[in-house]
Design a protein around this motif. Sequence first.
Motif, mmCIF file in Angstrom:
data_model
loop_
_atom_site.group_PDB
_atom_site.id
_atom_site.type_symbol
_atom_site.label_atom_id
_atom_site.label_comp_id
_atom_site.label_asym_id
_atom_site.label_seq_id
_atom_site.Cartn_x
_atom_site.Cartn_y
_atom_site.Cartn_z
ATOM 1 N N LEU A 1 6.566 7.444 8.409
ATOM 2 C CA LEU A 1 6.484 8.440 7.338
ATOM 3 C C LEU A 1 7.105 9.761 7.780
ATOM 4 C CD1 LEU A 1 5.545 9.192 4.559
ATOM 5 C CD2 LEU A 1 3.327 9.807 5.508
ATOM 6 N N ASN B 1 9.688 -1.337 -1.419
ATOM 7 C CA ASN B 1 8.575 -0.383 -1.397
ATOM 8 C C ASN B 1 8.154 -0.047 0.024
ATOM 9 O OD1 ASN B 1 8.514 -0.391 -4.144
ATOM 10 N ND2 ASN B 1 6.665 -1.664 -4.328
ATOM 11 N N ARG B 2 8.239 -1.029 0.854
ATOM 12 C CA ARG B 2 7.827 -0.810 2.244
ATOM 13 C C ARG B 2 8.884 -0.094 3.052
ATOM 14 N NH1 ARG B 2 4.791 -4.784 0.463
ATOM 15 N NH2 ARG B 2 2.680 -5.075 1.278
ATOM 16 N N GLY C 1 5.507 2.735 0.165
ATOM 17 C CA GLY C 1 4.498 1.904 0.817
ATOM 18 C C GLY C 1 4.034 2.461 2.148
ATOM 19 N N VAL C 2 4.912 3.137 2.837
ATOM 20 C CA VAL C 2 4.544 3.686 4.133
ATOM 21 C C VAL C 2 3.496 4.785 3.955
ATOM 22 C CG1 VAL C 2 5.372 4.975 6.121
ATOM 23 C CG2 VAL C 2 6.744 3.121 5.180
ATOM 24 N N ALA C 3 3.748 5.643 3.015
ATOM 25 C CA ALA C 3 2.793 6.721 2.758
ATOM 26 C C ALA C 3 1.469 6.149 2.265
ATOM 27 C CB ALA C 3 3.363 7.689 1.727
ATOM 28 N N ALA D 1 0.265 3.288 2.966
ATOM 29 C CA ALA D 1 -0.405 2.649 4.090
ATOM 30 C C ALA D 1 -1.098 3.696 4.952
ATOM 31 C CB ALA D 1 0.608 1.856 4.916
#
Lengths: 344, 344
Positions: free
Chosen positions: A61, A120-121, B56-58, B60
Amino acid sequence: MKQPSGKVTRSDVAKLAGTSVAVVSYVINNGPRPVAESTRQRVLDAIRLTGYRPNGVARALASGSTKTYGLIVPNIGNTFVASMAHVLLQASLDHGHVMLLGDAGDDRQRELELIHSLLNRQVDGLFYNSVDRHPYIDVIKASGTPFVMLDRVEPQPGVSMLRVDERQAAFQVTSHLLSHGYQQVGIISGPLDMLNAQDRIQGWREAMAAHAVPVDESLIFPASYTRQGGYEAAQRMLAGPGAPRALFASNEGQAIGAIRAFSERNIRVPQDVALVCFNGTDQSAFHVPTLTTVRQPLRDMARCAIAMLQNWNGEAQLQEFPHYLEIGESCGCMPHKENNATTI
Amino acid sequence: MKQPSGKVTRSDVAKLAGTSVAVVSYVINNGPRPVAESTRQRVLDAIRLTGYRPNGVARALASGSTKTYGLIVPNIGNTFVASMAHVLLQASLDHGHVMLLGDAGDDRQRELELIHSLLNRQVDGLFYNSVDRHPYIDVIKASGTPFVMLDRVEPQPGVSMLRVDERQAAFQVTSHLLSHGYQQVGIISGPLDMLNAQDRIQGWREAMAAHAVPVDESLIFPASYTRQGGYEAAQRMLAGPGAPRALFASNEGQAIGAIRAFSERNIRVPQDVALVCFNGTDQSAFHVPTLTTVRQPLRDMARCAIAMLQNWNGEAQLQEFPHYLEIGESCGCMPHKENNATTI
DNA sequence: CTGAAAGCGCTAACAC
DNA sequence: GTGTTAGCGCTTTCAG
């Protein structure tokens, strides 16, 4: 003492080492600022003592890179796909990237779901081998994620692609059969609406023309790229009139399926039917008979695919690879190690 | 108008929809707070208009879950491994999880590297099939990440594991050969230091004992779990004195390699040597001859493995699965569809 | 039903 | 060479 759970964070390490959190980062990342050797050691010790594990999600992030690639395949159970996946996985790891694997299970809907999921990832890039000829390229493009098509698709601006000249390879492999003297060469093709199926058929056609053999359209047997597909295609072929004595299967699975179907009718390869195929894997060398097959330089292709993602600039990059013909026993031009005079 | 790049964030959506960022989250996640239908629609429209893609990282990082599992395998090129991976991938996706695939390339060092890599990336759980008998279980345990061993390892507290009773399966499959009247059954085993190899040898031994056949240790041929391994083992067997007429190969690849080696000496399966193997895949059914093989209920196992991760409580969960014997032509008790009276 | 704001753990300016 | 701190984009509690 390792902590019992992964709750240790960077500030725990900093505290123990008696430094600030920034220094811990500098040590872990070897930069971007220098750190005194003594401090460095204290931090390293603290890391060991606490069992600290950097949180990759937080790093991603903050840094904007997940160090993760995505790979979309139709089905990892296909041996050729698995070989391709294997080399991509190895090459990615060499570059410090892990791989999110999306197995579409031969389902178009699932494929789309997976693409969204990986996008998305925040994967750093995507390798894409579509289930069919309608890849969801627009979706990926819209996301701005670098991607490389692993199979041939309609040429489009902004779409990078790896390929071998399948038309040429099909030409070569068909010619190989024709050069053995066969006047009829059948082809078990892929699904007709797929471009790589069309390419292979086209090469087959051209080879026939080059050898002044009239093309008999009824010798085209479309089938899915599976053992079952090859099996059924061979059955159809045998059921019809004038089954050819030479056959070109569009992938290894089809070839194996066809051989199975032949054996059930007591038809031997290569004695009764000469066979060649596309995209053989290591499996071909252990098959009885060994398979004559067109192989692709998968390792090079994997390296190239990764380079394409890394040097991504939004422009399409096309890279063509040489194929090579691996001669085995199945086409009949090699001394067949196996014969039928048996004793033990 | 979709944005040209993935830079749209939640606050862009909120701005366009005229709401706060929180509401956008509520809409996306269907909670945890209710949203008025009209607001909801405005947000949905804004999402469509902007081409917003949740990061998705955020997510997560904020939520503490990556919705990602990890899978460590020795080599995805092994057909059995690929089958296992396939079902795990499908089952994971059914539960909304994607998979980080770690292919160790049969290398112990790489395996460790991958484990750290996946753990750092905060996978919600790990499926682990080790390269050898020394799995890095401590590393995973120390991280507190839920994990399931896919292969048999030394029973340890806190280690969940899926397994079939391989000893029993080996017993059964060896007995099957013995019941055909063979007095000698050879075994191509896995590497001797691996537990599953020991299990299979043990079952083989017990079957011999049960049939009052003296165990001849020289009939154990250790080999790697590959086609090449089976090929070489069969060669060793043929080079020695008193090659057995019945053979148990410890996996499908070995069986295929052995058959290849036999064919090069004009030895036919099953006419001259009866053969059975472990862990067959769909491949077995298309082989010539079709392979008699012990199969595992992979789909059920995958579902169970996922359930284990989901219900993780730090305690070991052991789940044993039934195997089943798939009778093919290779053991010789089935009418062989293939024969040598050939015409076309 | 909606908004403001405190983190999640880390990177990398920016100060000193 | 080291410390401080503003984000990264999101979830979710807590106030309205």
